[in-house]
Design an enzyme around this catalytic site. Structure first.
Site, PDB file in Angstrom:
ATOM      1  CE  LYS A   9       3.145  -4.560 -60.153  1.00  0.00           C
ATOM      2  NZ  LYS A   9       2.669  -3.207 -60.480  1.00  0.00           N
ATOM      3  CE1 TYR A  49      -2.017  -5.082 -62.329  1.00  0.00           C
ATOM      4  CE2 TYR A  49      -0.327  -5.897 -63.805  1.00  0.00           C
ATOM      5  CZ  TYR A  49      -0.705  -5.353 -62.584  1.00  0.00           C
ATOM      6  OH  TYR A  49       0.247  -5.084 -61.633  1.00  0.00           O
ATOM      7  CG  ASN A 112       4.034  -0.042 -59.150  1.00  0.00           C
ATOM      8  OD1 ASN A 112       4.199  -1.160 -59.626  1.00  0.00           O
ATOM      9  ND2 ASN A 112       2.842   0.525 -59.064  1.00  0.00           N
ATOM     10  CG  HIS A 115      -0.509  -7.138 -57.818  1.00  0.00           C
ATOM     11  ND1 HIS A 115      -1.487  -6.296 -58.275  1.00  0.00           N
ATOM     12  CD2 HIS A 115      -1.146  -8.222 -57.300  1.00  0.00           C
ATOM     13  CE1 HIS A 115      -2.675  -6.862 -58.071  1.00  0.00           C
ATOM     14  NE2 HIS A 115      -2.488  -8.032 -57.481  1.00  0.00           N
ATOM     15  CD  GLU A 126      -5.434  -9.729 -57.933  1.00  0.00           C
ATOM     16  OE1 GLU A 126      -5.666  -8.730 -58.623  1.00  0.00           O
ATOM     17  OE2 GLU A 126      -4.805  -9.658 -56.847  1.00  0.00           O
TER      18      GLU A 126
HETATM   19  P1  GTP Z   1      -1.197  -3.227 -58.497  1.00  0.00           P
HETATM   20  O1  GTP Z   1      -0.984  -3.673 -57.083  1.00  0.00           O
HETATM   21  O2  GTP Z   1      -0.034  -3.524 -59.406  1.00  0.00           O
HETATM   22  O3  GTP Z   1      -2.524  -3.714 -59.054  1.00  0.00           O
HETATM   23  O4  GTP Z   1      -1.232  -1.622 -58.409  1.00  0.00           O
HETATM   24  P2  GTP Z   1      -2.372  -0.716 -57.805  1.00  0.00           P
HETATM   25  O5  GTP Z   1      -3.542  -1.553 -57.358  1.00  0.00           O
HETATM   26  O6  GTP Z   1      -1.726   0.163 -56.810  1.00  0.00           O
HETATM   27  O7  GTP Z   1      -2.791   0.155 -59.079  1.00  0.00           O
HETATM   28  P3  GTP Z   1      -3.757  -0.258 -60.294  1.00  0.00           P
HETATM   29  O8  GTP Z   1      -4.368  -1.593 -60.077  1.00  0.00           O
HETATM   30  O9  GTP Z   1      -4.633   0.916 -60.555  1.00  0.00           O
HETATM   31  O10 GTP Z   1      -2.713  -0.320 -61.496  1.00  0.00           O
HETATM   32  C1  GTP Z   1      -2.013  -1.523 -61.789  1.00  0.00           C
HETATM   33  C2  GTP Z   1      -0.618  -1.177 -62.233  1.00  0.00           C
HETATM   34  O11 GTP Z   1      -0.689  -0.447 -63.441  1.00  0.00           O
HETATM   35  C3  GTP Z   1       0.156  -0.274 -61.278  1.00  0.00           C
HETATM   36  O12 GTP Z   1       0.812  -0.981 -60.259  1.00  0.00           O
HETATM   37  C4  GTP Z   1       1.154   0.366 -62.198  1.00  0.00           C
HETATM   38  O13 GTP Z   1       2.275  -0.472 -62.394  1.00  0.00           O
HETATM   39  C5  GTP Z   1       0.375   0.475 -63.495  1.00  0.00           C
HETATM   40  N1  GTP Z   1      -0.172   1.811 -63.623  1.00  0.00           N
HETATM   41  C6  GTP Z   1      -1.220   2.353 -62.951  1.00  0.00           C
HETATM   42  N2  GTP Z   1      -1.435   3.616 -63.333  1.00  0.00           N
HETATM   43  C7  GTP Z   1      -0.494   3.873 -64.279  1.00  0.00           C
HETATM   44  C8  GTP Z   1      -0.192   5.009 -65.080  1.00  0.00           C
HETATM   45  O14 GTP Z   1      -0.827   6.056 -64.985  1.00  0.00           O
HETATM   46  N3  GTP Z   1       0.856   4.868 -65.962  1.00  0.00           N
HETATM   47  C9  GTP Z   1       1.574   3.729 -66.063  1.00  0.00           C
HETATM   48  N4  GTP Z   1       2.589   3.668 -66.935  1.00  0.00           N
HETATM   49  N5  GTP Z   1       1.321   2.655 -65.341  1.00  0.00           N
HETATM   50  C10 GTP Z   1       0.301   2.725 -64.458  1.00  0.00           C
HETATM   51 MG    MG Z   2      -4.408  -2.997 -58.585  1.00  0.00          MG
END
Ligand code: GTP
Ligand code: MG
Length: 151
Positions: A9, A49, A112, A115, A126
């Site tokens: 990212k 997303y 973080n 992805h 994707e």
């Molecule tokens: P990705 O690999 O980025 O898809 O992350 P993930 O699969 O571990 O988590 P998820 O798909 O649930 O969420 C996608 C992204 O949304 C995360 O990587 C975070 O950057 C963001 N995100 C998820 N939960 C939160 C939250 O509670 N607050 C905020 N600010 N961002 C969040």
């Molecule tokens: Mg995810």
């Protein structure tokens, strides 16, 4: 062979973590079959997303993903989808184990750095969202017989 979509990212790119992150996937034995640096539009980020569109952080997340260069990659290997997620660590870096990418290199959930696709169908969707088929290469890497023990 299984493939997954991995993206560094904008925070990971800006912080100079590209080589560090690629190195972890390479050293594991996974194979890079597609890579490009792109600045996604907000519309594109929303597509990526789409499953999170009801979440309160969705708008900020899409603004962030489209705020600068993203390193989009496709990695190939046995179990790469699930193990790629293990290398990445838990979504919230506060909960990611040390030794994982987010555990070692990130602090807050909204930044973080990386992805990874979360399943077979998501990986397919994707990969086809981010890459044209001709941007992905099919090749046998020299190390495969040592990684998998096949002739
Ligand atoms: P990705 O690999 O980025 O898809 O992350 P993930 O699969 O571990 O988590 P998820 O798909 O649930 O969420 C996608 C992204 O949304 C995360 O990587 C975070 O950057 C963001 N995100 C998820 N939960 C939160 C939250 O509670 N607050 C905020 N600010 N961002 C969040
Ligand atoms: Mg995810």
């Amino acid at each position: 062979m299984e493939r997954t979509f991995i993206a560094i990212k904008p925070d990971g790119v800006q912080r100079g973590l590209i080589a560090e992150i690629i190195s972890r996937f390479e050293r594991k034995g996974f194979k890079l079959v597609g890579i490009k640096l792109v600045v996604p539009s907000k519309d594109f980020a929303q597509k990526h997303y789409h499953d999170l569109k009801e979440r309160p952080f969705f708008d900020g997340l899409c603004d962030f993903l489209s705020s600068g260069p993203v390193l989009a990659m496709v990695w190939e290997g046995e179990g790469v989808i699930k193990y790629g997620r293990k290398l990445i660590g838990a979504t919230d870096p506060q909960k990611s184990e040390p030794g994982t990418i987010r555990g070692d290199l990130a602090v807050v959930v909204g930044r973080n750095i990386i992805h990874g696709s979360d399943g077979l169908e998501t990986a397919k969707d994707e990969i086809s969202l981010w890459f044209q088929p001709e941007e992905l290469v099919n090749f046998t890497s020299n190390s495969e017989k040592w990684v998998y023990g096949v002739n």
